[in-house]
Enzyme design. Structure first.
Site, PDB file in Angstrom:
ATOM      1  N   CYS A 180       0.804  -1.232   0.000  1.00  0.00           N
ATOM      2  CA  CYS A 180       0.000   0.000   0.000  1.00  0.00           C
ATOM      3  C   CYS A 180       0.837   1.283   0.000  1.00  0.00           C
ATOM      4  O   CYS A 180       0.312   2.367  -0.259  1.00  0.00           O
ATOM      5  CB  CYS A 180      -0.953  -0.031   1.183  1.00  0.00           C
ATOM      6  SG  CYS A 180      -1.930  -1.542   1.178  1.00  0.00           S
ATOM      7  N   HIS A 215      -3.936   6.509   0.489  1.00  0.00           N
ATOM      8  CA  HIS A 215      -4.193   5.110   0.149  1.00  0.00           C
ATOM      9  C   HIS A 215      -5.611   4.763   0.601  1.00  0.00           C
ATOM     10  O   HIS A 215      -5.978   5.018   1.756  1.00  0.00           O
ATOM     11  CB  HIS A 215      -3.161   4.230   0.860  1.00  0.00           C
ATOM     12  CG  HIS A 215      -3.564   2.787   0.898  1.00  0.00           C
ATOM     13  ND1 HIS A 215      -3.897   2.079  -0.238  1.00  0.00           N
ATOM     14  CD2 HIS A 215      -3.724   1.927   1.941  1.00  0.00           C
ATOM     15  CE1 HIS A 215      -4.225   0.849   0.111  1.00  0.00           C
ATOM     16  NE2 HIS A 215      -4.137   0.730   1.412  1.00  0.00           N
ATOM     17  N   ASN A 257     -10.111  -1.932  -1.703  1.00  0.00           N
ATOM     18  CA  ASN A 257      -8.706  -1.550  -1.472  1.00  0.00           C
ATOM     19  C   ASN A 257      -7.845  -2.295  -2.494  1.00  0.00           C
ATOM     20  O   ASN A 257      -7.635  -3.497  -2.374  1.00  0.00           O
ATOM     21  CB  ASN A 257      -8.344  -1.925  -0.034  1.00  0.00           C
ATOM     22  CG  ASN A 257      -6.874  -1.715   0.302  1.00  0.00           C
ATOM     23  OD1 ASN A 257      -6.031  -1.645  -0.584  1.00  0.00           O
ATOM     24  ND2 ASN A 257      -6.571  -1.645   1.575  1.00  0.00           N
TER      25      ASN A 257
HETATM   26  C1  LIG Z   1     -10.604  -4.126   9.489  1.00  0.00           C
HETATM   27  C2  LIG Z   1     -11.224  -3.073  10.380  1.00  0.00           C
HETATM   28  C3  LIG Z   1     -12.170  -2.195   9.529  1.00  0.00           C
HETATM   29  C4  LIG Z   1     -12.030  -3.748  11.465  1.00  0.00           C
HETATM   30  O1  LIG Z   1     -12.554  -2.758  12.330  1.00  0.00           O
HETATM   31  P1  LIG Z   1     -12.583  -3.021  13.912  1.00  0.00           P
HETATM   32  O2  LIG Z   1     -13.489  -2.009  14.521  1.00  0.00           O
HETATM   33  O3  LIG Z   1     -11.165  -3.143  14.374  1.00  0.00           O
HETATM   34  O4  LIG Z   1     -13.302  -4.427  13.909  1.00  0.00           O
HETATM   35  P2  LIG Z   1     -13.558  -5.387  15.101  1.00  0.00           P
HETATM   36  O5  LIG Z   1     -12.933  -6.688  14.729  1.00  0.00           O
HETATM   37  O6  LIG Z   1     -13.223  -4.765  16.438  1.00  0.00           O
HETATM   38  O7  LIG Z   1     -15.121  -5.513  14.979  1.00  0.00           O
HETATM   39  C5  LIG Z   1     -16.021  -4.419  15.200  1.00  0.00           C
HETATM   40  C6  LIG Z   1     -17.291  -4.692  14.420  1.00  0.00           C
HETATM   41  O8  LIG Z   1     -17.055  -4.507  13.015  1.00  0.00           O
HETATM   42  C7  LIG Z   1     -17.363  -5.708  12.303  1.00  0.00           C
HETATM   43  N1  LIG Z   1     -16.422  -5.833  11.186  1.00  0.00           N
HETATM   44  C8  LIG Z   1     -15.088  -5.907  11.239  1.00  0.00           C
HETATM   45  N2  LIG Z   1     -14.573  -6.008  10.007  1.00  0.00           N
HETATM   46  C9  LIG Z   1     -15.630  -5.959   9.154  1.00  0.00           C
HETATM   47  C10 LIG Z   1     -15.749  -6.042   7.748  1.00  0.00           C
HETATM   48  N3  LIG Z   1     -14.678  -6.150   6.949  1.00  0.00           N
HETATM   49  N4  LIG Z   1     -17.000  -6.000   7.213  1.00  0.00           N
HETATM   50  C11 LIG Z   1     -18.085  -5.871   8.001  1.00  0.00           C
HETATM   51  N5  LIG Z   1     -18.032  -5.792   9.333  1.00  0.00           N
HETATM   52  C12 LIG Z   1     -16.818  -5.849   9.905  1.00  0.00           C
HETATM   53  C13 LIG Z   1     -17.222  -6.817  13.329  1.00  0.00           C
HETATM   54  O9  LIG Z   1     -17.998  -7.941  12.978  1.00  0.00           O
HETATM   55  C14 LIG Z   1     -17.753  -6.125  14.579  1.00  0.00           C
HETATM   56  O10 LIG Z   1     -19.167  -6.104  14.517  1.00  0.00           O
HETATM   57  P3  LIG Z   1     -20.073  -6.209  15.854  1.00  0.00           P
HETATM   58  O11 LIG Z   1     -19.783  -4.942  16.638  1.00  0.00           O
HETATM   59  O12 LIG Z   1     -21.465  -6.263  15.321  1.00  0.00           O
HETATM   60  O13 LIG Z   1     -19.618  -7.455  16.534  1.00  0.00           O
HETATM   61  C15 LIG Z   1     -10.136  -2.192  11.083  1.00  0.00           C
HETATM   62  O14 LIG Z   1      -9.412  -2.955  12.008  1.00  0.00           O
HETATM   63  C16 LIG Z   1      -9.218  -1.581  10.103  1.00  0.00           C
HETATM   64  O15 LIG Z   1      -9.551  -0.599   9.453  1.00  0.00           O
HETATM   65  N6  LIG Z   1      -7.993  -2.143   9.974  1.00  0.00           N
HETATM   66  C17 LIG Z   1      -7.078  -1.799   8.949  1.00  0.00           C
HETATM   67  C18 LIG Z   1      -7.213  -2.817   7.863  1.00  0.00           C
HETATM   68  C19 LIG Z   1      -6.786  -2.311   6.529  1.00  0.00           C
HETATM   69  O16 LIG Z   1      -7.196  -1.265   6.077  1.00  0.00           O
HETATM   70  N7  LIG Z   1      -5.967  -3.074   5.862  1.00  0.00           N
HETATM   71  C20 LIG Z   1      -5.524  -2.765   4.574  1.00  0.00           C
HETATM   72  C21 LIG Z   1      -4.054  -2.651   4.539  1.00  0.00           C
HETATM   73  S1  LIG Z   1      -3.545  -1.015   4.360  1.00  0.00           S
END
Ligand SMILES: CC(C)(COP(=O)(O)OP(=O)(O)OC[C@H]1O[C@@H](n2cnc3c(N)ncnc32)[C@H](O)[C@@H]1OP(=O)(O)O)[C@@H](O)C(=O)NCCC(=O)NCCS
Length: 333
Positions: free
Chosen positions: A114, A260, A290
């Site tokens: 990324c 990004h 993404n």
């Molecule tokens: C992936 C990401 C969006 C998850 O968000 P989070 O708040 O940490 O997620 P959690 O695992 O704590 O879950 C929180 C809620 O979101 C939901 N959730 C997490 N990822 C999800 C997805 N991809 N789609 C839908 N729901 C999602 C979970 O099921 C949970 O729901 P609930 O409250 O009903 O149980 C976040 O961690 C993130 O932005 N990470 C960076 C990942 C990224 O961008 N990677 C690319 C490389 S640059």
């Protein structure tokens, strides 16, 4: 003479994977929940046998067909991919032949995700400024679904596939200074554990395991979303600050921020943390997801097509992710 971006084209694979299809596999997630969390409704994915080189080739041909340059005038090919056609040779060499670029051109791949577009701009600017090349073809092409287990909902909902071709040379939209950074202690947060020399593929690495509702093996891509999120909110605001300082600019001097396109959740958080007005923050990923190293050039091209870029505008670009690796720069349109 300014060294800068002269043209961008991109391509998406034909096949589309929608939230509706994914929600049928992951029954605890609805299409709406995936959209609300990630800002993604659909992503394009390659068909079997379709590789990053094929996408990169199509994007490059689009660039040539636009009339901005002919293959014979390209004297350097840079290709960013983490899904090369072969372990060796480097895919950029294969593309020299397929695109009809002269044998006098240099070519190599570099393995970044990324952050790759920013690094590609830095390398290309360096090559042109020291006179090694005049016209650099920067290709960013990724096919992460080759690495993703179909039952891994954490990655499959986020990543899409695409390739972009960017021409860098004299008299383009000027590329400014860079803020680059690396933190290899985060290597395990986004990784394909097996398949390299450290852990060759075997029956053991192919064994599937369950993790928080997702299935994968060590042969697949693993992402610790929370770790990647924490890393990004730690380094990106500082990188933005650093690159502004290098240019003697304030946040308010920037006309458009093109980050990004990781996912909406992360981008919203970063925008608020850095204090960027919504109207100056470009987000455009709902239909493509993404696309790793292709997100920034695709966003730039779409912003241009929407009339969001005007002569003299300062555009701040920032890429961050796997490595961990990050970088920012400022383009003068
Ligand atoms: C992936 C990401 C969006 C998850 O968000 P989070 O708040 O940490 O997620 P959690 O695992 O704590 O879950 C929180 C809620 O979101 C939901 N959730 C997490 N990822 C999800 C997805 N991809 N789609 C839908 N729901 C999602 C979970 O099921 C949970 O729901 P609930 O409250 O009903 O149980 C976040 O961690 C993130 O932005 N990470 C960076 C990942 C990224 O961008 N990677 C690319 C490389 S640059």
């Amino acid at each position: 003479m300014d060294i800068g971006i002269k043209a961008i084209e991109y391509t998406l694979p034909e096949k589309v994977l929608t939230n509706e299809e994914l929600a049928q596999i992951y029954d605890s997630w609805t299409p709406e929940k995936i959209l609300t969390k990630t800002g993604i409704a659909a992503r394009h994915v390659v068909s079997e046998g379709e590789c990053a080189s094929d996408l990169a080739e199509t994007a490059a041909i689009k660039l040539f067909e636009s009339g901005v340059i002919s293959p014979k005038d390209i004297d350097f090919i840079l290709l960013a991919t983490q899904s090369p056609d072969y372990q060796l040779p480097t895919t950029a060499c294969i593309l020299q032949d397929r695109l009809g670029i002269p044998q006098t051109a240099g070519a190599f791949d570099f393995n970044l995700g990324c952050s790759a577009y920013i690094y590609g701009l830095a390398i290309a600017k360096g090559l042109v400024s020291i006179g090694v090349a005049q016209n650099v073809l920067l290709l960013t092409a990724e096919t992460y679904t080759k690495h993703i287990h179909r039952l891994d909902k954490s990655t499959r909902t986020i990543f899409g596939e695409a390739a972009a071709a960017t021409l860098i040379g004299h008299n383009g939209h000027a590329i400014g200074d860079f803020d680059l950074g690396t933190d290899g202690s985060g290597k395990n947060a986004l990784i394909i554990p097996s398949g390299g020399a450290r852990l060759p593929r075997s029956e053991a690495t192919a064994k599937e395991y369950e993790d928080n509702g997702s299935i994968r093996s060590q042969d697949n891509l693993f992402m610790d979303g929370a770790e990647v999120f924490n890393f990004s909110i730690r380094v990106v605001p500082q990188s933005v600050k650093n690159v502004l300082e290098k240019h003697n600019l304030a946040l308010a001097d920037i006309d458009l921020f093109v980050f990004h396109q990781a996912n909406k959740f992360m981008l919203d958080y970063l925008r608020k943390k850095i204090n960027i007005p919504r109207e100056k923050f470009y987000v455009n990923m709902q239909d493509i997801g993404n696309t790793v190293s292709a997100t920034i050039p695709i966003a730039l091209k779409r912003a241009e097509e929407e009339g969001r870029l005007h002569k003299g505008d300062k555009i701040l670009l920032s890429g961050f992710g796997v490595g961990f690796s990050w970088g920012s720069t400022i383009i003068t349109y």
